[in-house]
Each structure stands twice: as structure tokens, then as C-alpha cells.
Write a protein that holds these residues in place. Structure first.
Motif, short mmCIF file in Angstrom:
data_model
loop_
_atom_site.label_atom_id
_atom_site.label_comp_id
_atom_site.label_asym_id
_atom_site.label_seq_id
_atom_site.Cartn_x
_atom_site.Cartn_y
_atom_site.Cartn_z
N GLN A 125 -35.08 10.34 -6.13
CA GLN A 125 -36.38 10.93 -6.45
C GLN A 125 -37.01 10.30 -7.69
OE1 GLN A 125 -35.37 15.07 -6.80
NE2 GLN A 125 -35.28 15.40 -4.59
N ALA A 126 -36.17 9.86 -8.63
CA ALA A 126 -36.69 9.24 -9.85
C ALA A 126 -37.21 7.84 -9.61
CB ALA A 126 -35.60 9.22 -10.92
N LEU A 127 -36.62 7.10 -8.67
CA LEU A 127 -36.96 5.70 -8.46
C LEU A 127 -38.04 5.50 -7.41
CD1 LEU A 127 -33.34 4.24 -8.52
CD2 LEU A 127 -35.05 4.08 -10.34
N GLU A 128 -38.17 6.41 -6.47
CA GLU A 128 -39.14 6.25 -5.38
C GLU A 128 -40.58 6.08 -5.87
OE1 GLU A 128 -37.16 8.35 -1.44
OE2 GLU A 128 -38.48 9.52 -2.77
N PRO A 129 -41.05 6.84 -6.88
CA PRO A 129 -42.45 6.64 -7.31
C PRO A 129 -42.72 5.27 -7.92
CG PRO A 129 -41.63 8.77 -8.05
CD PRO A 129 -40.45 8.01 -7.55
N ALA A 130 -41.68 4.56 -8.36
CA ALA A 130 -41.87 3.26 -9.01
C ALA A 130 -41.84 2.10 -8.03
CB ALA A 130 -40.80 3.06 -10.08
N VAL A 131 -41.34 2.29 -6.82
CA VAL A 131 -41.17 1.20 -5.85
C VAL A 131 -42.33 1.20 -4.86
CG1 VAL A 131 -39.64 0.20 -4.11
CG2 VAL A 131 -38.68 1.36 -6.10
N CYS A 132 -42.84 0.03 -4.55
CA CYS A 132 -43.91 -0.12 -3.55
C CYS A 132 -43.29 -0.07 -2.16
CB CYS A 132 -44.67 -1.41 -3.77
SG CYS A 132 -45.39 -1.61 -5.41
N LEU A 133 -42.97 1.12 -1.70
CA LEU A 133 -42.27 1.27 -0.42
C LEU A 133 -43.15 0.91 0.77
CD1 LEU A 133 -40.36 4.63 -1.10
CD2 LEU A 133 -39.44 2.31 -1.10
N ASP A 134 -44.48 0.92 0.59
CA ASP A 134 -45.36 0.58 1.71
C ASP A 134 -45.27 -0.89 2.07
OD1 ASP A 134 -46.44 0.07 -0.80
OD2 ASP A 134 -48.49 0.01 -0.03
N LYS A 135 -44.71 -1.71 1.18
CA LYS A 135 -44.55 -3.15 1.47
C LYS A 135 -43.27 -3.46 2.22
CE LYS A 135 -47.35 -4.80 -2.40
NZ LYS A 135 -47.43 -5.73 -3.55
N TYR A 136 -42.46 -2.43 2.48
CA TYR A 136 -41.19 -2.62 3.18
C TYR A 136 -41.10 -1.66 4.36
CZ TYR A 136 -40.22 -4.90 -1.26
OH TYR A 136 -40.28 -5.69 -2.37
N PRO A 137 -41.95 -1.83 5.36
CA PRO A 137 -41.94 -0.89 6.50
C PRO A 137 -40.65 -1.02 7.30
CG PRO A 137 -43.37 -2.75 6.95
CD PRO A 137 -42.95 -2.89 5.52
N ASP A 175 -43.90 -0.03 -11.70
CA ASP A 175 -43.43 -0.03 -13.08
C ASP A 175 -41.93 0.23 -13.07
OD1 ASP A 175 -43.34 -0.09 -15.81
OD2 ASP A 175 -44.55 1.71 -16.14
N VAL A 176 -41.27 -0.08 -14.16
CA VAL A 176 -39.87 0.28 -14.30
C VAL A 176 -39.76 1.75 -14.69
CG1 VAL A 176 -39.11 -2.03 -14.90
CG2 VAL A 176 -39.85 -0.48 -16.70
N VAL A 177 -38.58 2.31 -14.50
CA VAL A 177 -38.33 3.70 -14.88
C VAL A 177 -37.27 3.72 -15.98
CG1 VAL A 177 -37.77 6.02 -14.05
CG2 VAL A 177 -38.76 4.34 -12.48
N VAL A 178 -37.59 4.38 -17.07
CA VAL A 178 -36.69 4.48 -18.22
C VAL A 178 -36.28 5.94 -18.37
CG1 VAL A 178 -36.37 4.04 -20.67
CG2 VAL A 178 -37.86 2.55 -19.32
N GLY A 179 -35.00 6.18 -18.51
CA GLY A 179 -34.49 7.54 -18.60
C GLY A 179 -34.02 7.88 -20.01
N GLY A 214 -37.39 10.88 -16.63
CA GLY A 214 -37.56 9.50 -16.17
C GLY A 214 -39.02 9.13 -16.29
N LEU A 215 -39.32 8.13 -17.10
CA LEU A 215 -40.70 7.78 -17.45
C LEU A 215 -41.06 6.40 -16.96
CD1 LEU A 215 -43.28 8.58 -19.18
CD2 LEU A 215 -42.19 7.30 -21.04
N LEU A 216 -42.29 6.27 -16.44
CA LEU A 216 -42.88 4.97 -16.14
C LEU A 216 -43.73 4.59 -17.35
CD1 LEU A 216 -42.27 6.31 -13.28
CD2 LEU A 216 -44.03 4.78 -12.39
N PRO A 217 -43.22 3.75 -18.26
CA PRO A 217 -43.88 3.56 -19.56
C PRO A 217 -45.28 2.96 -19.47
CG PRO A 217 -41.63 2.72 -19.59
CD PRO A 217 -41.98 2.99 -18.16
N SER A 218 -45.48 1.94 -18.65
CA SER A 218 -46.79 1.28 -18.59
C SER A 218 -47.85 2.21 -18.00
CB SER A 218 -46.69 0.01 -17.76
OG SER A 218 -45.78 -0.90 -18.34
N MET A 219 -47.46 3.05 -17.05
CA MET A 219 -48.38 3.97 -16.42
C MET A 219 -48.43 5.32 -17.14
SD MET A 219 -47.32 3.15 -12.46
CE MET A 219 -48.66 4.11 -11.78
N ASN A 220 -47.50 5.53 -18.07
CA ASN A 220 -47.43 6.78 -18.83
C ASN A 220 -47.34 7.99 -17.89
OD1 ASN A 220 -47.26 8.34 -21.15
ND2 ASN A 220 -49.48 8.55 -21.36
N GLN A 221 -46.44 7.88 -16.91
CA GLN A 221 -46.24 8.96 -15.95
C GLN A 221 -44.75 9.28 -15.86
OE1 GLN A 221 -47.99 8.12 -12.14
NE2 GLN A 221 -50.06 7.95 -12.95
#
Length: 273
Positions: A125-137, A175-179, A214-221
Motif C-alpha cells: 500500500q505504501a509503494l503503489e501510489p509511487a509506481v506508474c502501474l498504468d504503464k505495466y498492463p 516519486d520515491v517513497v521515504v519512510g 511513508g512520504l513522497l518528498p518531491s510531491m509532498n504527499q
């Protein structure tokens, strides 16, 4: 009864090992001079060693070491999934978290425990928002995280390590995810707790619990927020802000690690050509 010469015979009387151990006492989180047992202040994080590309046969990998907490991660894929029960146009992440048998004070099982499976789902759940999953159907990316030594803050370190491994594998990411982990005991709040501070510390006051962000630093999310224990609303908000600050301190280390990994990869390609 005659003695068996093929075996080492033990003494006629034996005693439990616990009889020879001292009494376990819980320690306070912060000592009188405002510093913790390892000399850090409450807002200090442990020194971080982070390296990408440590597993040769994996698509991407990373190793993180925060003092005595050591985590390694390997990423495989994306691989095509032909048969699936539910059809999705986007790709999927599959995380497998495992505490090695020698990582904790108490010996762990070889198979995944219930706690390991819960942490695996949290990491997913922490990593899914950071990965462009739509590019890997119709594809699946496998992430394997192994804890070599558990000295506190394992979940935050695992989030950071897995994110760097995904980036090292060339997976498209927003973005990367930092915990980061915070331990709250009464009025005392400490960042990046050790094992004793996280589990064996003495409870003080009403607010007792922990927060992992778990933070996406560049997106501040924030991609994931986990809170355990009983914390007031104001204490919880302050703890979240402290975790975000801890993530921002770790982000330069992650960025430098990935830049170094890309430079090393380019040098290897130039030598190969």
C-alpha cells in the motif's frame, strides 16, 4: 545403566537458562540530560548507509543500514501474468516481507508469520501510489524484503529500501517513497527509535504509541500512515509532522544513492561498449 560412549552425557541435574539471567528492567526513553541511551537527541535519526544494486541476479536491489537495523530488498519483473482471476489494465505489486530467523532477539520461523504478511500488505500500500502501474498492463512486479537485523524502525527502513530497489530496477515512478518511524511515550517523542525504545521502553503518561509515515518528498504527499497505540489528536498531528521532517532529512541520502547508482551503471555500459 552403562554410559553410552557414542554420546556426550549431560550432568545429572540441570537448571533453566532463565535462572542465570538478570531481571529485565524497562528503560526510560530520554535520560535526564535530554539525550537517549545512544547519545542522540529526541529529534535525531541514526546514520544511514544506503546502496543500490547489491543483488546481482535481481532486476533491481538495495541495502539500507541504520546503525544496527539492516534490510535488503530485491525486485524482479515486471513479468507478464497470463492467468488472473480479476482482469486489470494496470499492473500490480506483490511484496513479500520476511524477518530472517536470526534478525530478532527471539528466533523467528522460516515461513512467513502473520505479522510478516501484514507488513507485506502495508508495504504494498505504501509503494503503489509511487509506481506508474498504468504503464505495466497485465504485469506483476515482485518485491522481496528481508530484515537481516532488527534494531527498531524496520518498517520505515523497509519502505525506503524497497523504493530505492524499484528505482534501481528502472521501474517508472512518480516519486520515491521515504519512510520514518516515531515513538511516543507520554510527553516524550523520539524519531527513528531503536528496538529497546520501540518495544522495551517504559510507558510514560497517557499517550503511548508509534507512528510510521511513508512520504513522497518531491510531491509532498503521504502514501501511507500507520498509527498504533492511544494518541490524542494534537499529539498525533505533531508526530506526523515530526515524521515528515525525518523523511525530508533522509531524502538527500536516497537521492545521492540513486545518482551514484546511475553513474556507476553508465560507466559499466561505456566499458562494455
Amino acid at each position: 545403566m552403562p554410559l553410552d560412549s557414542r554420546r556426550i552425557n549431560g550432568p545429572p541435574e540441570s537448571f533453566p537458562v532463565s535462572n542465570f539471567g538478570g531481571q529485565i528492567t524497562q528503560k526510560r526513553l530520554v535520560v535526564t540530560d535530554g539525550r537517549r541511551q545512544d547519545g542522540r537527541k529526541a529529534t535525531d535519526v541514526r546514520p544511514i548507509f544506503l546502496r543500490a544494486g547489491v543483488v546481482s541476479n535481481a532486476k533491481g536491489s538495495a541495502y539500507i543500514e541504520t546503525k544496527n537495523t539492516k534490510v535488503i530488498c530485491a525486485v524482479y519483473g515486471p513479468r507478464q501474468v497470463v492467468r488472473r482471476e480479476d482482469f486489470k489494465l494496470t499492473g500490480t505489486l506483490k511484496c513479500e516481507f520476511k524477518l530472517t530467523t536470526f534478525s530478532c532477539k527471539q528466533r523467528q520461523q522460516h515461513q512467513q508469520s502473520v505479522v510478516d504478511k501484514d507488513v507485506s500488505l502495508t508495504l504494498q500500500q505504501a509503494l503503489e501510489p509511487a509506481v506508474c502501474l498504468d504503464k505495466y498492463p497485465r504485469a506483476q512486479i515482485d518485491i522481496f524484503i528481508s530484515v537481516l537485523q532488527n534494531d527498531g524502525g524496520v518498517l520505515g527502513a523497509s519502505i525506503t529500501c524497497a523504493s530505492v530497489a524499484l528505482a534501481d530496477a528502472g521501474i517508472d515512478m512518480f516519486d520515491v517513497v521515504v519512510g520514518c518511524t516515531l515513538r511516543q511515550a507520554g510527553e516524550v517523542a523520539i524519531l527513528d527509535p531503536t528496538y529497546e525504545e520501540e518495544y522495551d521502553s517504559k510507558d510514560e503518561g497517557d499517550n503511548n504509541g508509534s507512528i510510521v509515515v511513508g512520504l513522497l518528498p518531491s510531491m509532498n504527499q503521504i502514501s501511507v500512515l500507520i498509527q498504533s497505540g492511544d494518541l490524542d489528536n494534537e499529539v498525533s498531528q505533531q508526530g506526523i509532522r515530526s515524521c515528515i521532517e525525518g523523511c525530508m532529512r533522509t531524502y538527500p541520502v536516497v537521492r545521492e544513492c540513486l545518482v551514484k547508482s546511475v553513474k556507476t551503471m553508465n560507466v559499466g555500459k561505456e566499458k562494455g561498449s
